[in-house]
Motif scaffolding. Sequence first.
Motif, PDB file in Angstrom:
ATOM      1  N   UNK A 145       0.755  -1.191  -0.484  1.00  0.00           N
ATOM      2  CA  UNK A 145       0.504   0.148  -0.406  1.00  0.00           C
ATOM      3  C   UNK A 145       0.391   0.967   0.173  1.00  0.00           C
ATOM      4  N   UNK A 146       1.985   1.367   0.942  1.00  0.00           N
ATOM      5  CA  UNK A 146       2.928   2.572   0.970  1.00  0.00           C
ATOM      6  C   UNK A 146       3.447   2.548  -0.273  1.00  0.00           C
ATOM      7  N   UNK A 147       3.934   1.730  -0.963  1.00  0.00           N
ATOM      8  CA  UNK A 147       4.555   1.930  -2.339  1.00  0.00           C
ATOM      9  C   UNK A 147       3.974   1.999  -3.374  1.00  0.00           C
ATOM     10  N   UNK A 148       2.006   1.729  -3.436  1.00  0.00           N
ATOM     11  CA  UNK A 148       1.534   2.184  -4.694  1.00  0.00           C
ATOM     12  C   UNK A 148       1.021   3.918  -3.885  1.00  0.00           C
ATOM     13  N   UNK A 149       1.069   3.607  -2.966  1.00  0.00           N
ATOM     14  CA  UNK A 149       0.753   5.295  -2.835  1.00  0.00           C
ATOM     15  C   UNK A 149       1.772   6.371  -3.240  1.00  0.00           C
ATOM     16  N   UNK A 150       3.154   6.028  -3.096  1.00  0.00           N
ATOM     17  CA  UNK A 150       4.565   6.928  -4.015  1.00  0.00           C
ATOM     18  C   UNK A 150       4.276   6.670  -5.135  1.00  0.00           C
ATOM     19  N   UNK A 151       4.059   5.236  -5.942  1.00  0.00           N
ATOM     20  CA  UNK A 151       3.608   5.597  -7.420  1.00  0.00           C
ATOM     21  C   UNK A 151       2.931   6.621  -7.960  1.00  0.00           C
ATOM     22  N   UNK A 152       1.354   6.515  -6.975  1.00  0.00           N
ATOM     23  CA  UNK A 152       0.268   7.281  -7.331  1.00  0.00           C
ATOM     24  C   UNK A 152       1.075   8.931  -7.073  1.00  0.00           C
ATOM     25  N   UNK A 153       2.090   9.126  -6.525  1.00  0.00           N
ATOM     26  CA  UNK A 153       2.076  10.489  -6.056  1.00  0.00           C
ATOM     27  C   UNK A 153       3.072  10.325  -6.943  1.00  0.00           C
ATOM     28  N   UNK A 154       3.973   9.899  -7.126  1.00  0.00           N
ATOM     29  CA  UNK A 154       5.168  10.113  -8.543  1.00  0.00           C
ATOM     30  C   UNK A 154       3.898  10.445 -10.028  1.00  0.00           C
ATOM     31  N   UNK A 155       3.207   9.576  -9.969  1.00  0.00           N
ATOM     32  CA  UNK A 155       2.296   9.573 -11.154  1.00  0.00           C
ATOM     33  C   UNK A 155       1.681  11.095 -11.372  1.00  0.00           C
TER      34      UNK A 155
END
Length: 164
Positions: A145-155
């Motif tokens: 979940x943390x990594x998916x949040x980071x991916x969303x922030x990057x995008x």
Amino acid sequence: MEEEKSKNKILIKLILLVVLIWGLSAILIMTFLSEWSDRGTFGDLFGAVNALFSALAFAVLIYTIILQREEIKQNREEIVLNRKELEKSSKLQRKAQDVLIKQVEQTHLSAKMNAMRTLVDYYNNQISNPKSTEEVIERAKQKRKQIIVQIDQLIDGLNDSDVE
């Protein structure tokens, strides 16, 4: 350089020829005209020729000045053209540097996204593995979940121009 040496040799030869003719004329005058008054009269005949040669020398001097002026003008034009070409080249180099920087940034972003994708896949494998304990599954879900949040922030932080 070679051409300049050739011109200097020609100039020296012409000067020597003129001095030789002048010396021969003095010898011939002294030989054929024995009286000083005859020599004076003969010399006066060449006053007009002397004026003609002086005028020709002055005309050549003016012509040389005009040629030099044209060469200077052409040199200035070439300098302006060279300066413009240098400015164009400099702009192209700056654009190329900007493109390279963008490519490096995109490569870095792509590598980061790939690493995150690998981590998500790893955590997905841990979650779907029937041998994983509840504690491992719960920790994998949180990290995923943390990594998916980071991916969303990057995008979300990307502009359309950033990804080409």
